[in-house]
Design an enzyme around this catalytic site. Structure first.
Site, PDB file in Angstrom:
ATOM      1  N   ARG A  16      -4.638   2.184   2.514  1.00  0.00           N
ATOM      2  CA  ARG A  16      -4.847   0.730   2.646  1.00  0.00           C
ATOM      3  C   ARG A  16      -3.699  -0.068   2.022  1.00  0.00           C
ATOM      4  NH1 ARG A  16     -10.306  -0.741   0.230  1.00  0.00           N
ATOM      5  NH2 ARG A  16      -9.868   1.085  -1.056  1.00  0.00           N
ATOM      6  N   LYS A  19      -3.585  -3.789   3.106  1.00  0.00           N
ATOM      7  CA  LYS A  19      -4.545  -4.631   2.391  1.00  0.00           C
ATOM      8  C   LYS A  19      -4.002  -5.019   1.014  1.00  0.00           C
ATOM      9  CE  LYS A  19      -8.925  -4.152  -0.022  1.00  0.00           C
ATOM     10  NZ  LYS A  19      -9.797  -5.123   0.659  1.00  0.00           N
ATOM     11  N   LYS A 117     -16.127 -11.229  16.808  1.00  0.00           N
ATOM     12  CA  LYS A 117     -15.979  -9.789  17.063  1.00  0.00           C
ATOM     13  C   LYS A 117     -15.232  -9.505  18.352  1.00  0.00           C
ATOM     14  CE  LYS A 117     -19.527  -8.254  14.165  1.00  0.00           C
ATOM     15  NZ  LYS A 117     -19.819  -7.023  13.517  1.00  0.00           N
ATOM     16  N   GLU A 490     -31.800  -6.777  -4.658  1.00  0.00           N
ATOM     17  CA  GLU A 490     -30.901  -5.730  -4.142  1.00  0.00           C
ATOM     18  C   GLU A 490     -29.738  -5.349  -5.066  1.00  0.00           C
ATOM     19  OE1 GLU A 490     -29.757  -6.478  -0.035  1.00  0.00           O
ATOM     20  OE2 GLU A 490     -31.641  -7.527   0.396  1.00  0.00           O
ATOM     21  N   ARG A 521      -9.783  -6.972   5.104  1.00  0.00           N
ATOM     22  CA  ARG A 521     -11.079  -6.361   4.829  1.00  0.00           C
ATOM     23  C   ARG A 521     -11.270  -5.089   5.645  1.00  0.00           C
ATOM     24  NH1 ARG A 521     -15.433  -9.448   2.527  1.00  0.00           N
ATOM     25  NH2 ARG A 521     -16.997  -8.124   3.463  1.00  0.00           N
ATOM     26  N   GLU A 611     -25.192  -7.560  18.301  1.00  0.00           N
ATOM     27  CA  GLU A 611     -23.873  -7.007  18.622  1.00  0.00           C
ATOM     28  C   GLU A 611     -23.960  -5.632  19.272  1.00  0.00           C
ATOM     29  OE1 GLU A 611     -22.535  -7.287  14.490  1.00  0.00           O
ATOM     30  OE2 GLU A 611     -22.038  -5.181  14.626  1.00  0.00           O
ATOM     31  N   CYS A 649     -28.475 -12.831  11.739  1.00  0.00           N
ATOM     32  CA  CYS A 649     -27.569 -13.922  11.424  1.00  0.00           C
ATOM     33  C   CYS A 649     -26.317 -13.880  12.292  1.00  0.00           C
ATOM     34  CB  CYS A 649     -27.184 -13.874   9.953  1.00  0.00           C
ATOM     35  SG  CYS A 649     -26.735 -12.252   9.358  1.00  0.00           S
ATOM     36  N   HIS A 700     -22.126 -19.009   3.214  1.00  0.00           N
ATOM     37  CA  HIS A 700     -20.711 -18.654   3.280  1.00  0.00           C
ATOM     38  C   HIS A 700     -19.827 -19.719   2.647  1.00  0.00           C
ATOM     39  CE1 HIS A 700     -22.025 -15.416   5.871  1.00  0.00           C
ATOM     40  NE2 HIS A 700     -20.896 -14.837   5.537  1.00  0.00           N
TER      41      HIS A 700
END
Ligand code: GLN
Ligand code: ZN
Length: 765
Positions: A16, A19, A117, A490, A521, A611, A649, A700
């Site tokens: 990576r 990144k 996407k 969680e 990401r 999706e 969502c 967000h």
């Protein structure tokens, strides 16, 4: 001689590196020169690796600092005005990053372009924005420089660009409704300039990606393909039109008439297209057969591949090219980096680098005969046979359970109308009940604690105590806010799929199997390699503990079967539906255990439900049918008193609203705040019968919504949906937010619900 080539290689680097460099640059820890050097060395490494894998043509232009669609947008100079005047008419790296993410080391912050996407993948591209009189001009030298760079290193290059129709299709029309196709007159000359420039650089083949061709296209767009491609000045340049992710179907005839030198098909997703193309294309044209699966991580059955290729070769001769089905962007880089994977499992896998080796073996088989690759074939055969027979994969007990599924198992006992009465009585919630979607802020301490536990630095007992302390924290705060239905927060979950995958049999995890999701990401999807079962309860202890802390109802959180499937690399030796059914059965057991432990509300998240929808409409019904069935298999085992929630969502719900209603969840929470409740319209038009929690808090954004704003949103919702069926909740989980914002926002939200109850709209319940 058959030619081997590749459509694109992962740009993130084996470790990576991309990144890390990009993020360091954003933070100001790496200067532009350092960034450019990283890019150059990554490209050099990727090209060398592909040449050494014996490819004849190497893709150039697949490397990107953020996204290849944004690269194309920059090349075309299509920069929205809010990013300011371009210096020397060029999209510099900072403008590029500002378009991608709203900010860069230099230049003013501006609203980033949207992200969506890429077809049916988990890769996100930056949406181009076009205006009615959009002008274009060549505004980036990146592609041309990289071509020169690769040529200097002695590579035989094949530049890659996103085709004009696909680019335009993906673009969003801004500033009023207009027909995007009217922009082709301005766009095509630009593509002409790009091709001419590449030709001047001595390029022979250009790969022009038009995955749009695997979609159902309106007539006007089909016609546009014809007119656009006929206006491209191809001259001596050879265009390889690449399509992938599905079948060309009725678009094959369309392609046949275009001035192309070759066409690439995805022979993994659309094996039948190969022969139809052979029949339709003139006998001058190259057909590139994408035979190695670029969307999954399994080793290929080379014998089977060769059967297809040898047959095609009898028609095509040297016009046959061999390649992966699509860009290898969607697979991890190199299997050799996996040191902890079980050796048997590892022997069944192939990542990008290994896939190129497979392409090369197939080329040799075609050119020199099967004998020349006898050893490779034998090894591949053994691995495949071992996988087919391995008792790691096939579990008798799972097969039996799947075979024993009855219609009653996918059906709640009573109808929603009857259930909801019983549930309301039992839960005793006020009108406009308030709740959250599940996760609470995942602070650095929580992440460190999970990491330490995984690394063995924390004993199981110490870890348990720490998680419990966090659950206490989350429950106390929710009681303080005055929420009606609480969650445990969680804290034990790093990721909503990985957490369950690690506790289910049939899943494996890699150390370095990263795949780019967007920009810098990356995600590391689990590998589902075998029959899925649940050795023991996965969430019950945490949830039971959370419930023991409060008298309010506690909502348990599970990730749904479709989402677990969708965000993993899945088996290719059985239909997806079958794998999903196994996951659903495992979740069904978890649901039963939760119910048994006294939990009255269980939420099964399906953010990836939409999706999973296939690219072609004709395949939608089949998918939706089994996806709905799997959700119901997971959720319908409970008593009518138990309330099932689901959550979705960031999706358009219109296409799937009937299926959502068939899920028969008692309550669905959805994202709506950004769209100003417009996303609710699908539910209104459909007269969705069950309860809905339209999100009123955009999680967000770091902004704290005021009570009034949330009341406004709820009033809009109440104008559309009977108020007695409305819940009040955020758009999605809160794990990326900080406590300060969450405290303020949820207090405001609870107050909003209280005011709504007092006002007239609240009296229906
Ligand atoms: N329960 C999950 C959470 O709150 C849902 C996440 C999602 O929808 N992506 O984090
Ligand atoms: Zn969500």
């Amino acid at each position: 001689m058959a030619i081997a080539h590749n459509l694109g290689f992962p740009r993130i680097g084996p470790k990576r590196e991309m990144k890390k460099a990009v993020e360091a640059y954003w933070k100001g820890e790496l200067d532009q020169q350092g960034l450019m050097q990283t890019g150059q060395s990554l490209r050099a490494q990727n090209w060398a690796l592909q040449r050494d894998a014996d490819l004849d043509l190497i893709p150039v232009g697949d490397f990107s600092w953020y996204d290849h669609v944004l690269d194309m947008t920059a090349l075309l100079g299509c920069v929205p005005p809010r990013f300011g005047e371009l210096q020397d008419g060029e999209v510099d790296i900072d403008t590029y990053f500002r378009m991608a993410r709203g900010r860069a080391p230099r230049g003013a912050d501006a609203r980033a372009c949207e992200m969506t996407k890429w077809f049916d993948t988990n890769y996100h591209y930056i949406t181009p924005e076009v205006h009615e009189n959009q002008a274009f001009h060549l505004a980036s030298n990146k592609l041309f420089n990289e071509v020169a760079e690769a040529q200097q290193l002695g590579h035989k290059v094949k530049p890659v660009i996103v085709g004009p129709l696909t680019w335009l299709w993906l673009a969003k029309a801004k500033g009023g409704d207009f027909d995007k196709l009217t922009l082709l007159d301005a766009l095509i000359p630009l593509y002409g300039q790009i091709l001419s420039q590449l030709q001047r650089q001595g390029v022979e083949w250009v790969q022009i990606d038009e995955p749009l061709l695997v979609m159902d296209l309106p007539h006007a767009w089909r016609q546009a393909f014809e007119s656009a491609y006929h206006r491209l000045p191809v001259r001596e340049l050879k265009l390889l039109l690449t399509t992938y992710f599905g079948t060309l179907q009725d678009n094959i005839g369309l392609i046949a008439g275009l001035p192309l030198a070759g066409v690439h098909v995805d022979a993994v997703r659309a094996p039948r297209d190969v022969h139809i193309l052979i029949d339709h294309l003139s006998n001058q044209k190259v057909i590139s057969i994408g035979i190695i699966d670029g969307r999954n991580i399994w080793r290929s059955d080379l014998d089977a591949c060769l059967n297809v290729l040898e047959d095609a070769q009898t028609y095509l001769g040297k016009r046959l090219w061999v390649a992966p089905s699509c860009s290898l962007l969607h697979t991890p880089v190199d299997l050799e980096q996996e040191r902890k994977l079980d050796p048997e499992l590892k022997s069944w896998l192939a990542f990008a680098r290994q896939k190129l080796k497979e392409v090369a073996i197939l080329k040799r088989g075609l050119n020199d005969g099967r004998d020349a690759i006898a050893d490779s074939l034998r090894m591949e055969r053994e691995a495949i046979k071992a996988r087919r027979q391995s008792d790691r994969i096939h579990k008798e007990a799972v097969a039996k359970r799947v075979a024993g599924i009855t219609p009653e198992m996918v059906q709640r006992k009573r109808s929603y109308a009857e259930r909801i009465k019983i549930q309301r009585e039992r839960l005793g919630l006020p009108p406009f009940p308030t709740t959250t979607i599940g996760s609470f802020p995942q602070t650095a301490e929580i992440r460190a604690m999970r990491r330490d536990f995984k690394a063995g630095k924390l004993t199981p007992k110490a870890y348990e105590d720490k998680i419990k302390a966090e659950i206490v924290n989350v429950v106390r705060r929710q009681e303080e806010y005055g929420l009606d239905v609480l969650v445990h927060g969680e804290p034990e979950r790093n990721d909503m799929v990985e957490y369950f995958g690690e506790l289910l049999a049939g899943f494996a995890f890699t150390q370095n199997g990263w795949v780019q999701s967007y920009g810098s990401r990356c995600v590391k999807p689990p590998i589902i390699y075998g029959d899925v079962s649940r050795p023991e309860p996965m969430t019950v202890a945490w949830i039971r503990y959370a419930q023991s802390l409060t008298n309010k109802p506690l909502k348990a959180m599970l990730t749904g079967p479709v989402t677990i499937l969708q965000w993993s690399f899945v088996r290719d030796d059985q239909p997806r539906e079958q794998t999903c059914t196994q996951i659903a059965l495992a979740l069904r057991d978890e649901v039963a255990d939760l119910e048994r432990t006294g939990i009255n509300i269980i939420q099964i998240d399906e953010p990836a439900f939409r999706e999973g929808l296939p690219l072609r409409r004709q395949d939608w019904d089949a998918y939706l049918k089994w996806a709905v069935r799997c959700f119901r298999l997971a959720s319908s085992g409970v008593a009518d008193e138990t309330q099932i929630h689901t959550h979705m969502c960031y999706a358009e719900f219109n296409d799937i609203i009937a299926a959502i209603s068939q899920l028969d969840a008692d309550v669905i929470t959805i994202e709506t705040s950004r769209s100003d409740m417009e996303l609710l319209d699908a539910f209104v038009d459909f007269e969705y019968p069950n309860e809905i929690g339209p999100g009123v808090y955009d999680i967000h954004s770091p902004n704290v919504p005021s009570t009034d704003e949330m009341i406004e949103l709820m009033k809009k919702a109440a104008a559309r949906v009977p108020p007695d069926r409305l819940w009040v909740n955020p758009d999605c989980g809160l794990k990326t937010r900080g406590w300060e914002e969450v405290d303020a926002a949820l207090k405001n939200m609870v107050l909003a619900a209280r005011r709504l109850r007092q006002s007239t709209v609240g009296h229906a319940a």
